[in-house]
Design an enzyme around this catalytic site. Structure first.
Site, mmCIF file in Angstrom:
data_model
loop_
_atom_site.group_PDB
_atom_site.id
_atom_site.type_symbol
_atom_site.label_atom_id
_atom_site.label_comp_id
_atom_site.label_asym_id
_atom_site.label_seq_id
_atom_site.Cartn_x
_atom_site.Cartn_y
_atom_site.Cartn_z
ATOM 1 C CG ASN A 20 -7.579 -17.198 -20.287
ATOM 2 O OD1 ASN A 20 -7.485 -16.318 -21.065
ATOM 3 N ND2 ASN A 20 -7.857 -17.103 -19.104
ATOM 4 C CG ASP A 22 -10.686 -15.032 -21.311
ATOM 5 O OD1 ASP A 22 -9.756 -14.567 -22.015
ATOM 6 O OD2 ASP A 22 -10.746 -14.864 -19.908
ATOM 7 C CG ASP A 95 -2.895 3.188 -13.702
ATOM 8 O OD1 ASP A 95 -3.063 4.136 -12.952
ATOM 9 O OD2 ASP A 95 -3.181 3.106 -14.835
ATOM 10 C CG ASP A 197 -6.581 7.394 -12.263
ATOM 11 O OD1 ASP A 197 -6.339 7.569 -13.547
ATOM 12 O OD2 ASP A 197 -7.534 7.485 -11.535
ATOM 13 C CD GLU A 253 -4.652 10.688 -15.449
ATOM 14 O OE1 GLU A 253 -5.345 10.688 -16.619
ATOM 15 O OE2 GLU A 253 -5.266 10.311 -14.315
ATOM 16 C CG HIS A 330 -5.937 4.406 -20.434
ATOM 17 N ND1 HIS A 330 -4.710 5.292 -19.991
ATOM 18 C CD2 HIS A 330 -6.814 4.509 -19.359
ATOM 19 C CE1 HIS A 330 -5.064 5.802 -18.696
ATOM 20 N NE2 HIS A 330 -6.238 5.447 -18.235
ATOM 21 C CG ASP A 331 -8.089 8.135 -20.039
ATOM 22 O OD1 ASP A 331 -8.799 7.194 -20.080
ATOM 23 O OD2 ASP A 331 -7.360 8.347 -19.127
#
Length: 550
Positions: A20, A22, A95, A197, A253, A330-331
């Site tokens: 979109n 942005d 998640d 998580d 996790e 992602h970590d």
């Protein structure tokens, strides 16, 4: 659900695909890229949090578990994505953040509006000691694990991650039932399960005592906030409430979870979780306090790398528990830049780690961009977006007394932002991620490293991934088969066998940038090799070879 025979692909939605205009990735963007994921061979998509959140920790601080953050779209967009995934034989794993909520969550807001709110017992509000915090715990992101209560002058509340992530008190039955209700809501929608998580931190030491109170300053109370026995009772109760009504996958996790802990969390007869994500491989070059503990100077060795792999593989096999294998998420910084060679041998490093990750015992997790060999991105301080990085930069100076230049270099090396730069789809402006300047810097190497160019490359990393995934799905030996370490003491080569009654395979991977010779009979058929001309008893730098013995 056959969780052992799944390929799980993790999406960090903010950086996957913008639809979109942005500069922020969204659910419709993911839908546009489903062809790529289906072609890759993905079974399940793990979505990093898309719930409503003030984004202090980019979605891991949830203010509303039942709605979609406007940055990502609407619930109708989610439903459309889920339906299209199902048409393609794929599922979605949500998640679930169950250790804490955002301080903007209605429960916590009620606590801040009323000192007598019953929701205060859903969190850890405690009286301080001598005008200081209730105990000396340090948070995971640096600084005190306690935040001052604005309603009571001597009161604090527990925030073991950021000050905006308020720890839930799982001793309260209302908390446990609400987490079950959240899971029911999404399971009723048709999701396939949950990545949970830091699930091994939900129980805290009763009484919340100080850790080594004789020491000065904040202390890392690992034994008081991770892997406590009560966490297993909580998880068993939670799964027990849902297991009769739903068929779903659970991925825990396990922050600082060792083999003994994971044998409990993911033991097949325990009634807890299907598998655990563990950190040992990715913290091997760090000190005991985690990835910003620089006391090892981020030095690692191939024998140490191998020993971690073999310990987890052999122990999980012996004690019958399951792990989720990964090289990127992602970590963590990108694995090619950290454990491989992202310049001279980028393609070879990517293929080596792919073959390893996709043929070890356990369920493989693949992270966005990994399948085209994305690398770390140099980020100046004003380009950092990660709360952890920004906070740790200050903590390294105030608590560790490091000069700014050293603190900056440590953060630039280990920041989570490396994994969160936009996926590089093509060589157009902003890498095909968006036609608007993205929320975070695009790696400048997108002109050379992108999916479009990789698809036509003679040494395509993406094609390599598809081939290994196809073989994993074709042969049960790679899923439930036995794993046997080989060449255990070789200083460069990681080698192991996977076998069952159907077939037997030998995997050979040179983890170094130098040629590696080996003395091992390799009779059989070479199914895959990252070099065009495999040489007997020799692996070139980062060469990966898969041999079918029978």
């Amino acid at each position: 659900m056959d969780y052992k025979n799944k390929i799980i692909y993790q999406i960090w939605p903010r950086s996957f695909q913008d639809s979109n205009h942005d500069g922020i990735g969204d659910l419709k963007g993911i839908l546009r890229r489903l062809d790529h994921l289906q072609d890759l061979g993905v079974d399940l998509i793990w979505l990093s949090p898309v719930y409503c959140s003030p984004n202090t920790d980019f979605g891991y601080d949830i203010s509303d578990y039942y709605n979609i953050h406007p940055d990502f779209g609407t619930m109708a967009d989610f439903d459309a994505l889920l339906a299209e995934c199902k048409k393609r034989g794929m599922g979605i794993v949500m998640d679930l953040v169950a250790n804490h909520t955002s301080d903007q969550h209605p429960w916590f807001q009620a606590c801040l509006n009323d000192p007598n709110s019953p929701y205060r017992d859903c969190y850890y509000f405690r009286e301080g000691v001598n005008d200081k915090e209730p105990n000396n715990w340090i948070s995971m992101f640096g600084g005190s694990a306690w935040t001052k209560d604005p309603l009571k002058p001597h009161s604090w509340y527990l925030t073991t991650f950021t000050p905006h992530q308020c720890d839930l008190n799982w001793e309260n039955p209302r908390v446990r039932e609400e987490i079950a209700n959240v899971m029911r809501f999404w399971l009723d929608k048709g999701v396939s399960g949950f990545r949970m998580d830091v699930i091994n931190t939900i129980a805290k030491q009763p009484g919340l005592p100080s850790w080594h109170p004789e020491k000065k300053g904040y202390q890392f109370a690992k034994e008081f906030m991770t892997n406590l026995p009560q966490s297993h009772a909580y998880i068993q109760e939670l799964i027990g409430k849902l297991a009769d009504d739903y068929d779903f996958i659970t991925i825990g996790e396990g922050m600082m979870a060792d083999n003994d802990a994971c044998a409990l969390y993911a033991g097949e007869q325990r009634g807890e979780l299907n598998m655990m994500i563990v950190f040992d491989l990715h913290l091997q070059d760090c000190g005991p306090l985690g990835k910003y503990d620089f006391r090892k100077l981020y030095h690692w060795t191939i024998p140490g790398f191998k020993s971690i792999i073999f310990r987890w593989q052999t122990d999980s096999q012996k004690r019958n528990y399951w792990v989720a294998n990964y090289m990127n998420n992602h970590d963590q910084p990108r694995s090619i830049s950290r454990f491989g060679n992202d310049r001279q041998y980028r393609v070879e490093s990517a293929k080596a780690f792919a073959l390893m990750n996709l043929t070890l015992r356990g369920t493989p997790l693949v992270y966005q961009g990994e399948e085209i060999g994305m690398t770390n991105c140099h980020l100046e301080q004003d380009e950092w977006r990660d709360y952890e990085a920004i906070n740790i930069y200050d903590t390294l100076q105030t608590m560790m007394h490091l000069p700014k230049v050293i603190a900056r270099k440590i953060v630039q090396r280990m920041t989570r932002d490396h994994a969160r730069t936009p996926v590089q789809w093509d060589d157009s402006e902003y890498a095909g991620f968006s036609d608007h300047q993205p929320w975070i810097k695009v790696n400048p190497n997108y002109k050379q490293i992108n999916l479009k160019s990789d698809l036509v490359s003679e040494t395509s990393i993406n094609r390599w991934y598809k081939q290994v995934i196809a073989l994993r799905k074709a042969y049960s030996a790679f899923n439930t088969g036995a794993m046997k370490p080989v060449l255990v003491h070789h200083k460069q080569i990681l080698a192991y066998q996977r076998s069952d009654e159907q077939a037997e395979f030998l995997i050979l991977i040179n983890l170094s940038g130098s040629p590696a010779r080996f003395d091992l009979k390799t009779e059989g058929r070479v199914l895959m090799d990252s070099y065009a001309d495999p040489q007997p008893r020799l692996l070139r730098p980062y060469e990966a070879r898969l041999i079918q013995i029978r």
